[in-house]
Write a protein that holds these residues in place. Structure first.
Motif, PDB file in Angstrom:
ATOM      1  N   ALA A  97       0.523  -1.392   0.143  1.00 44.25           N
ATOM      2  CA  ALA A  97       0.274  -0.452  -0.292  1.00 44.25           C
ATOM      3  C   ALA A  97       1.135   1.123   0.312  1.00 44.25           C
ATOM      4  O   ALA A  97       0.656   2.603  -0.130  1.00 44.25           O
ATOM      5  CB  ALA A  97      -1.146   0.440   1.336  1.00 44.25           C
ATOM      6  N   ASN A 398      -3.541   8.624   1.628  1.00 41.70           N
ATOM      7  CA  ASN A 398      -2.999   6.900   1.227  1.00 41.70           C
ATOM      8  C   ASN A 398      -1.500   6.218   2.571  1.00 41.70           C
ATOM      9  O   ASN A 398      -1.821   5.190   2.028  1.00 41.70           O
ATOM     10  CB  ASN A 398      -2.542   7.121  -0.366  1.00 41.70           C
ATOM     11  N   ALA A 402      -2.337   3.715   5.025  1.00 41.08           N
ATOM     12  CA  ALA A 402      -1.070   2.351   4.939  1.00 41.08           C
ATOM     13  C   ALA A 402      -0.503   2.193   5.748  1.00 41.08           C
ATOM     14  O   ALA A 402      -0.041   0.417   6.245  1.00 41.08           O
ATOM     15  CB  ALA A 402      -0.329   2.763   3.741  1.00 41.08           C
ATOM     16  N   SER A 430      -5.788  -3.648   1.994  1.00 38.47           N
ATOM     17  CA  SER A 430      -5.147  -2.257   1.743  1.00 38.47           C
ATOM     18  C   SER A 430      -4.782  -1.724   0.843  1.00 38.47           C
ATOM     19  O   SER A 430      -5.129  -0.814   0.540  1.00 38.47           O
ATOM     20  CB  SER A 430      -4.074  -1.987   3.189  1.00 38.47           C
ATOM     21  N   SER A 431      -4.626  -2.144  -0.103  1.00 40.14           N
ATOM     22  CA  SER A 431      -3.714  -2.406  -1.659  1.00 40.14           C
ATOM     23  C   SER A 431      -5.024  -1.750  -1.900  1.00 40.14           C
ATOM     24  O   SER A 431      -4.979  -0.754  -3.069  1.00 40.14           O
ATOM     25  CB  SER A 431      -3.443  -3.338  -2.755  1.00 40.14           C
ATOM     26  N   VAL A 434      -6.040   2.237  -1.542  1.00 45.34           N
ATOM     27  CA  VAL A 434      -5.703   2.956  -1.541  1.00 45.34           C
ATOM     28  C   VAL A 434      -5.698   3.014  -2.734  1.00 45.34           C
ATOM     29  O   VAL A 434      -5.847   4.157  -3.234  1.00 45.34           O
ATOM     30  CB  VAL A 434      -3.861   2.885  -1.104  1.00 45.34           C
TER      31      VAL A 434
END
Length: 466
Positions: A97, A398, A402, A430-431, A434
């Motif tokens: 992330a 972001n 993260a 989490s990715s 983002v």
């Protein structure tokens, strides 16, 4: 007949305009697609900070995973349980992330900007927009339309206006300055084809001179005429003052050692300029009008668009001195943005902390700016600053989430409370978060009606840049 005059002093040299035929070639310019690509692949200051943090964060996570393994083995836990906890620590702390936080926001933000006619040259520009507190605005072509027109010819007794237009029109026809083009266009409409000029000279910020039909002709500010010992008679001085009080530009014309006429040039304020300046104030910026025109004209335009306050109008500035004005504001502690469109604005655009070049202007100004505003609408500057700031906020958001996610989940993984499969799913989420947060920038709306992206999503390419 005398065809030249000896000046009383030598003026500092310098070109106020690009001579005809000397425009940059296609290969000397960076095109919109290249600018967008550079911005999307560059590295912002906030990303460099994230990289430095990651350089410390990753070794700490590896050490924590090894420590977790040793702790659980030392506590008598099964080897499989100890390894499971250690692997969960590594998985949950995977900085995917962090790696996506900046590039995805830059990709979406600069892409959206290109759709709206805002070309960002590099990610470092985003940091500049956050700190800017003063915005310096060029007048001609930025606040005003730049489409000047010759509206009146005021002469001394015994001189015909057609004669003035024939001589002054031929002289100004050799210049590329907006005022010169307006005079040449008006003269051509009145007297037909214009003659040739010999020994043409352009004096930076003051005017032009040359020989037309055997007459040594000079046109420009009264300061230029005075350099040649030519003074305005009272009737022309009064006409000049009256024109300037009305917000027009007055150009003095003389030949053979005498001032013969005043040419009145009018420019109109863009209908959206007042709204744009109000919006710039709403962003916390202090507008400053910077122009080479006389003080009366500058203050008339400033009053019309709502620029007011001490030091808010800086007039009668020579082109080479514009950069000094920006530097002085910076020395006073201001973070300065500059909006301009002409050759004479290029140095000031480069000096400013944030240079915004109008895409309807010259190649030199576009190359010197940090942002290029394709539309000739000052509200595009508002959009550029809003979008840049919003992109920067998205990047920071972001990075925060993260890091927060990793820090919050690491203790759970180290304590053996997080299964590696769940840790992998959480890391993937989490990715996704983002990327989804960055995609929200696609919903950014322009303040300019009808400036939304085309239905097919393709980038608008300005005619001036292609």
């Amino acid at each position: 007949m005398t065809t030249s005059w000896a000046p009383r002093s030598t003026l500092a040299g310098g070109w106020s305009c690009v001579p005809p035929g000397s425009a940059p070639t296609r290969n000397s310019r960076r095109w919109p697609a290249t600018l967008v690509e550079e911005a999307q692949t560059g590295k912002a200051a906030v990303q460099r900070l994230a990289d430095r943090v990651s350089a410390v964060f990753v070794p700490i996570v590896i050490a924590l995973a090894v420590g977790t393994l040793a702790f659980w083995l030392g506590a008598g836990s099964p080897v499989s349980a100890a390894f499971t906890a250690a692997v969960a620590v590594l998985i949950i702390a995977c900085p995917c992330a962090l790696g996506l936080a900046t590039p995805t926001a830059l990709l979406v933000g600069t892409g959206r900007g290109a759709q709206l006619g805002i070309l960002i040259k590099g990610p470092e520009v985003l940091e500049s927009t956050r700190r800017v507190d003063t915005i310096v605005l060029d007048k001609t072509g930025t606040i005003t339309t730049g489409q000047m027109a010759l509206v009146d010819v005021l002469t001394v007794p015994g001189v015909e206006s057609d004669e003035v237009l024939r001589l002054a029109g031929a002289l100004e026809n050799a210049s590329e300055h907006p005022v010169a083009r307006a005079i040449a266009r008006g003269a051509r409409d009145r007297v037909g084809e214009l003659g040739d000029v010999e020994d043409f000279t352009s004096t930076e910020g003051l005017g032009v001179q040359g020989v037309v039909d055997g007459h040594a002709v000079i046109a420009g500010r009264t300061a230029l005429l005075e350099q040649w010992s030519v003074h305005l008679p009272d009737e022309l001085a009064e006409a000049k003052a009256a024109a300037e009080r009305q917000g027009s530009t007055a150009i003095a014309v003389g030949w053979d050692g005498r001032a013969k006429a005043i040419l009145v040039i009018a420019d109109t304020v863009k209908p959206t300029s007042a709204e744009a300046i109000s919006q710039l104030r709403g962003l916390g910026l202090t507008p400053v009008l910077l122009t080479g025109d006389n003080d009366a004209v500058a203050r008339s335009v400033a009053a019309e668009v709502g620029i007011e306050g001490d030091g808010a109008v800086i007039a009668e500035v020579l082109p080479r001195d514009k950069v000094d004005v920006v530097a002085r504001l910076q020395a006073e502690g201001h973070v300065v943005a500059m909006v301009g469109d002409g050759v004479n604005d290029a140095a000031a655009l480069a000096q400013a902390d944030l240079g915004l070049a109008m895409g309807t202007g010259t190649d030199v100004a576009i190359e010197a700016g940090d942002l290029t505003l394709v539309r000739g609408d000052l509200r595009a500057a508002v959009d550029a600053i809003r979008l840049s700031r919003r992109t920067l906020r998205t990047i920071k958001g972001n990075l925060f989430w993260a890091f927060a996610y990793n820090v919050a989940a690491l203790p759970l993984a180290a304590a053996g409370l997080l299964n590696p499969m769940l840790a992998g799913a959480a890391m993937a989420f989490s990715s996704v978060f983002v990327v989804s947060n960055s995609l929200r920038l696609r919903a950014f709306r322009s303040t300019v009606t009808g400036a939304a992206a085309p239905a097919d999503g393709r980038t608008q390419q300005p005619a001036v840049l292609t």
